[in-house]
Every structure is written in C-alpha cells, then in structure tokens.
Design an enzyme around this catalytic site. Structure first.
Site, PDB file in Angstrom:
ATOM      1  N   GLY A 165       0.777  -1.238   0.000  1.00 26.27           N
ATOM      2  CA  GLY A 165       0.000   0.000   0.000  1.00 26.27           C
ATOM      3  C   GLY A 165       0.807   1.285   0.000  1.00 26.27           C
ATOM      4  N   SER A 166       2.053   1.230  -0.468  1.00 21.41           N
ATOM      5  CA  SER A 166       2.842   2.470  -0.410  1.00 21.41           C
ATOM      6  C   SER A 166       2.304   3.528  -1.385  1.00 21.41           C
ATOM      7  CB  SER A 166       4.331   2.191  -0.669  1.00 21.41           C
ATOM      8  OG  SER A 166       4.558   1.823  -2.005  1.00 21.41           O
ATOM      9  N   ASN A 167       1.754   3.106  -2.501  1.00 20.25           N
ATOM     10  CA  ASN A 167       1.152   4.097  -3.412  1.00 20.25           C
ATOM     11  C   ASN A 167      -0.143   4.658  -2.831  1.00 20.25           C
ATOM     12  OD1 ASN A 167       2.634   4.520  -6.068  1.00 20.25           O
ATOM     13  ND2 ASN A 167       2.757   2.301  -5.810  1.00 20.25           N
ATOM     14  N   ARG A 171      -5.819  -7.893  -8.830  1.00 20.77           N
ATOM     15  CA  ARG A 171      -6.859  -8.614  -9.561  1.00 20.77           C
ATOM     16  C   ARG A 171      -7.246  -7.871 -10.831  1.00 20.77           C
ATOM     17  NH1 ARG A 171      -8.782 -12.828  -7.036  1.00 20.77           N
ATOM     18  NH2 ARG A 171      -8.497 -12.915  -4.782  1.00 20.77           N
ATOM     19  N   HIS A 225       1.743   1.309 -12.878  1.00 20.33           N
ATOM     20  CA  HIS A 225       2.486   0.110 -13.278  1.00 20.33           C
ATOM     21  C   HIS A 225       3.984   0.442 -13.313  1.00 20.33           C
ATOM     22  CE1 HIS A 225       2.995  -3.798 -15.173  1.00 20.33           C
ATOM     23  NE2 HIS A 225       3.894  -3.215 -15.938  1.00 20.33           N
ATOM     24  N   ASP A 245      -2.954  -3.963 -18.532  1.00 17.49           N
ATOM     25  CA  ASP A 245      -2.031  -2.824 -18.462  1.00 17.49           C
ATOM     26  C   ASP A 245      -1.937  -2.081 -19.799  1.00 17.49           C
ATOM     27  OD1 ASP A 245      -1.419  -3.427 -15.769  1.00 17.49           O
ATOM     28  OD2 ASP A 245       0.114  -4.849 -16.388  1.00 17.49           O
TER      29      ASP A 245
HETATM   30  C1  GRF Z   1       3.834  -0.960  -7.353  1.00 19.82           C
HETATM   31  O1  GRF Z   1       5.109  -1.194  -7.876  1.00 19.82           O
HETATM   32  C2  GRF Z   1       2.837  -0.689  -8.446  1.00 19.82           C
HETATM   33  O2  GRF Z   1       3.386  -0.039  -9.547  1.00 19.82           O
HETATM   34  C3  GRF Z   1       2.401  -2.080  -8.841  1.00 19.82           C
HETATM   35  O3  GRF Z   1       2.381  -2.814  -7.646  1.00 19.82           O
HETATM   36  C4  GRF Z   1       3.256  -2.213  -6.696  1.00 19.82           C
HETATM   37  C5  GRF Z   1       2.420  -1.894  -5.509  1.00 19.82           C
HETATM   38  O4  GRF Z   1       3.165  -1.400  -4.427  1.00 19.82           O
HETATM   39  N1  GRF Z   1       1.135  -2.042  -9.514  1.00 19.82           N
HETATM   40  P1  GRF Z   1       2.426  -0.734  -3.207  1.00 19.82           P
HETATM   41  O5  GRF Z   1       1.434  -1.770  -2.661  1.00 19.82           O
HETATM   42  O6  GRF Z   1       1.730   0.499  -3.688  1.00 19.82           O
HETATM   43  O7  GRF Z   1       3.504  -0.441  -2.206  1.00 19.82           O
END
Ligand code: GRF
Length: 197
Positions: free
Chosen positions: A19-21, A98, A116, A152
């Site tokens: 969940g870092s994004n 998913r 991505h 994607d």
């Molecule tokens: C990220 O590298 C994103 O680009 C890909 O999955 C990873 C998720 O990382 N779709 P996080 O869970 O957001 O840390």
C-alpha cells in the site's frame, strides 16, 4: 465535483498488499497537492494487506472484500455496490492484484486508474522490473494509465523514466522506480480530477 458542484472528489483506493502508493495518494490529498479531494475508502481483497494498517493509522475508512470462491463478477459486484454507496468519483488501483470484470470497468470507465512499474507498453503484467532487467533495458520507469479490458494496456496518462544501473537487482530497480511512482501517481490523479471536475 459531480455536476459542477464545489464538493470534493471522492477517491477509492484498491490495494492487495503493502500500500505504499495508497499512502502516497492519501498523503498528497491530506497535504493539499491533490486539491479538492478526499480518500473516501480504501478497499483490500486481502485481509492481511499491510496497507490496511497504514490506512487506519491515517483514519481512512477501510474495507476488506475477499473473493472467497466467488466468480470475478460476483466479487466485483460487491465492490461496485460499496463504491456506489459512497458516491465514488475516481477509483485508483494501487498494487491491486486482480483483473477487473468488464462490468466494473464499464461502470467506472474513464474513472479507474492504475500505476504500473514500467514504461508501458513495455513489460506489462507481473514482475515488470524483472522483465526490464532480463531484457537488458537501460531505461525503465513507471506509468499511470486508465484501466480498460486489456492487461495494463489502457490509455496512458503520464510516464516517468527511471534509469537502469549496471548491477541493478530486481530489488534495487524496484526501489528506484517506487520513489518515482510515489510522485507520479498523485500528479496523475490531480490532472485527471482537473479534467473531470
Ligand atoms: C507498485 O510497484 C505498483 O506499480 C504495482 O504494484 C506495486 C504496488 O506497491 N502495480 P504498493 O502496494 O503500492 O507499495
């Protein structure tokens, strides 16, 4: 937002793991760099996703919706029902592992984003960073795109280059790309919200 009102855009973030994004987006909303928006819900299909705790720490509403032997369509219908109930304007996939049903995509077409870790159309699918290394790419990066029925392959919103260094491992390259992801995703969301407001 909807219908020209001054209401805040309501964002849902879907996660499956770290969940870092999601954190980058939530912090950008809170810090004002994504203006006039709120994170209305964080949904995970995995009950043990580490991102859930991070979301709770930030006092965001969280929901676990497991697939549990249901079809993709049944699972997605439950998610869509929760999104509708909260009048969600924008859905951000952030490490959500998913593929979405076409019903989900049709309901929110043009309002579902994904990030991505490659310069699409290069290296779609899983292990994009490993694909880049295996291919001997000297530049990789990250992409925020609209989600459609392709893997994607939806329309690209914005991309950022990240150099591949000699001796890079999947871990070192992923880390360098991730730093850019955390900047790029908020920028893309801001831009998209400006267009649909
Ligand atoms: C990220 O590298 C994103 O680009 C890909 O999955 C990873 C998720 O990382 N779709 P996080 O869970 O957001 O840390």
């Amino acid at each position: 937002m909807a219908e020209g009102s001054a209401q805040k855009a309501r964002i849902a973030i879907l996660i499956s793991g770290r969940g870092s994004n999601m954190i980058a987006l939530a912090d950008a909303v809170r810090g004002g760099s994504i203006p006039n928006a709120e994170v209305a819900i964080v949904i995970s299909d995995q009950p043990n996703a580490a991102g859930l705790d991070q979301a709770k720490k930030r006092r965001l509403e969280t929901l676990v919706i497991e697939r549990r032997g249901r079809t993709r369509e049944e699972h997605d219908r439950q998610i869509v029902a929760e999104l509708r109930e909260r009048k969600i304007d924008l859905v951000c996939l952030a490490g959500y592992m998913r593929v979405l049903s076409s019903e989900f995509i049709n309901t929110y077409r043009g309002r579902i984003l994904n990030i991505h870790p490659s310069l699409l159309p290069s290296f779609p699918g899983l292990n994009a960073q490993k694909q880049a290394l295996d291919e001997g790419a000297t530049i990789s990066g990250c992409t925020v795109h609209y989600v459609d029925e392709t893997l994607d392959g939806g329309p690209i919103i914005v991309q950022r280059d990240v150099p591949v260094h000699e001796g890079d491992t999947v871990e070192s390259l992923s880390e360098r790309i991730l730093i850019e992801e955390h900047k790029l995703y908020p920028e893309a969301v801001k831009r998209v919200l400006e267009q649909i407001e």
